[in-house]
Every structure is written in C-alpha cells, then in structure tokens.
Write a protein that holds these residues in place. Structure first.
Motif, PDB file in Angstrom:
ATOM      1  N   ARG A   1       2.290  -4.440   4.787  1.00  0.00           N
ATOM      2  CA  ARG A   1       1.292  -5.164   5.579  1.00  0.00           C
ATOM      3  C   ARG A   1       1.995  -6.125   6.545  1.00  0.00           C
ATOM      4  NH1 ARG A   1      -3.589  -2.703   4.165  1.00  0.00           N
ATOM      5  NH2 ARG A   1      -3.755  -2.496   1.939  1.00  0.00           N
TER       6      ARG A   1
ATOM      7  N   ARG B   1      -2.109  -6.030  10.612  1.00  0.00           N
ATOM      8  CA  ARG B   1      -1.066  -5.804   9.601  1.00  0.00           C
ATOM      9  C   ARG B   1      -0.856  -4.306   9.467  1.00  0.00           C
ATOM     10  NH1 ARG B   1       0.497 -10.154   6.380  1.00  0.00           N
ATOM     11  NH2 ARG B   1      -0.277 -12.070   7.332  1.00  0.00           N
TER      12      ARG B   1
ATOM     13  N   THR C   1       0.859  -1.176   0.000  1.00  0.00           N
ATOM     14  CA  THR C   1       0.000   0.000   0.000  1.00  0.00           C
ATOM     15  C   THR C   1       0.899   1.231   0.000  1.00  0.00           C
ATOM     16  OG1 THR C   1      -1.611   1.255   1.302  1.00  0.00           O
ATOM     17  CG2 THR C   1      -0.129  -0.159   2.521  1.00  0.00           C
TER      18      THR C   1
ATOM     19  N   SER D   1      -4.532  -2.705   9.079  1.00  0.00           N
ATOM     20  CA  SER D   1      -5.672  -3.564   8.761  1.00  0.00           C
ATOM     21  C   SER D   1      -5.832  -4.581   9.884  1.00  0.00           C
ATOM     22  CB  SER D   1      -5.496  -4.259   7.413  1.00  0.00           C
ATOM     23  OG  SER D   1      -4.391  -5.126   7.437  1.00  0.00           O
TER      24      SER D   1
END
Length: 198
Positions: free
Chosen positions: A74, A69, A29, A36
């Motif tokens: 992550r 994460r 990302t 997350s």
C-alpha cells in the motif's frame, strides 16, 4: 501471506526481517496491482485494474487529487514526486513495491522510535498507524527526515599517511601538484576559438 525467501530477497536490508514480516502482515495485500483511493472520509471504488497499464492509468488519474496507495505494501503513490510524469511504474511490481514500501516504512518506524525514546512495545503499532494515515504527531511523516540514515556518509580513506607532510592531515585529500603553484599551472580552458578573445 508471502514466502520468507521472497521477503528476504525484496525487502529493504536496512529493516529487520521480523519487522518486515509484521509490516506486510499488518498492511499488505496479495495483489501487486491493488490500487486504493481515498479523499477525506470518502473511499473511491473504481473497477479493479487487471494489468499494470490499467493500474498506472488509475494512479495517474487520481494522484494529486486523492490519497492513492498501491501494491502489496500500500505504498503512497504520490510520495516524493512533484508531477504525475514522475510516477514510477516499478511500484506495481511485487518485488519493487516491497523494496520501496519497506524502505519508506523503515524511515517511519525509526521516526516513531526516535520520538518514543526507543523501540518500545507501542512503536510498531504507532508506526503502522502513521503509515496508514501518513501523519504522526500532526506532521506529514513521509516528508520528515530520517533520524537514523540507513547509509552513513562514506569516510575518506588515506592510504599513504606516512607520506603526509606536517601540514596535511589524514582523511584530507592533498591538492594536485599543479594546483600548488598557480604560476606553473597549465591552460585549463582554451578560449582561442571564441571571437573577440586574444
């Protein structure tokens, strides 16, 4: 997603840069503060953090209760810790997250490749899947030993091989001279200040 210079600077040098690029493209990302959280089939959607402090509070709240994460790769926030006080805020720094994530993914990739017999065409996809689930062949993969340690043990170097006697062998450190005869060794610990001795 990211410039090659950034990836080369931050990624673990033990993993090929082409694999690092594919890994970040597959799982990454752009947001270093991304957090997350999932528990079983449930995904928890808190308000996205806007500061590292907010992100750390969120991580601390859910680590140990759910799968958390963080960051660009992550990274599994609970990996390698026994208590939330051991959480490292560096995982929310973009460069550090890439370093930590690629180092751990490198181990995952090597475990999968070792299991497959070699780094065949399916190894990368299998490693990415194992990264996402945290399991491989029914085991928690992050806790498995690395089949190919990135840093082999250092060898003992003996410079003065010609000066060794017949009993000594290269690579074995010789004892200090005073250790050869225990009767000539000096005092190692001074006990005279302890009441009741001497």
């Amino acid at each position: 997603m990211f410039e090659l210079a950034f990836i080369e600077q931050c990624a673990d040098p033990g993993l090929e840069i082409s694999i690092v690029e594919r890994f970040i493209e597959a799982v990454g990302t752009n947001n270093p503060l991304a957090v997350s959280i999932s528990s079983g089939n449930r995904v928890i959607l808190p308000e996205p953090p806007t500061t590292p402090e907010d992100a750390m509070r969120l991580v601390e709240r859910f680590v140990g209760q759910a799968v958390v994460r963080v960051g660009i790769t992550r990274y599994p926030a609970g990996h390698g810790i026994a208590d939330v006080t051991e959480l490292d805020p560096a995982m929310l720094d973009a460069c550090q997250n890439v370093r930590m994530g690629t180092e751990l993914f490198g181990k995952v990739f090597r475990i999968v490749a070792h299991s497959n017999g070699n780094a065949d065409g399916s190894t990368f996809a299998d490693a990415v899947e194992a990264w996402g689930t945290g399991t491989f062949e029914g085991r928690y993969i992050f806790g498995d030993a690395d089949p190919v340690p990135a840093h082999p043990p250092a060898e003992v170097v003996q410079d003065n091989v010609d000066e060794l006697s017949g009993d000594e062998q290269p690579g074995v450190l010789a004892p200090a001279p005073e250790e050869l005869d225990p009767n000539t060794a000096g005092i190692r610990v001074d006990l005279t200040g302890i009441p009741g001795t001497f």
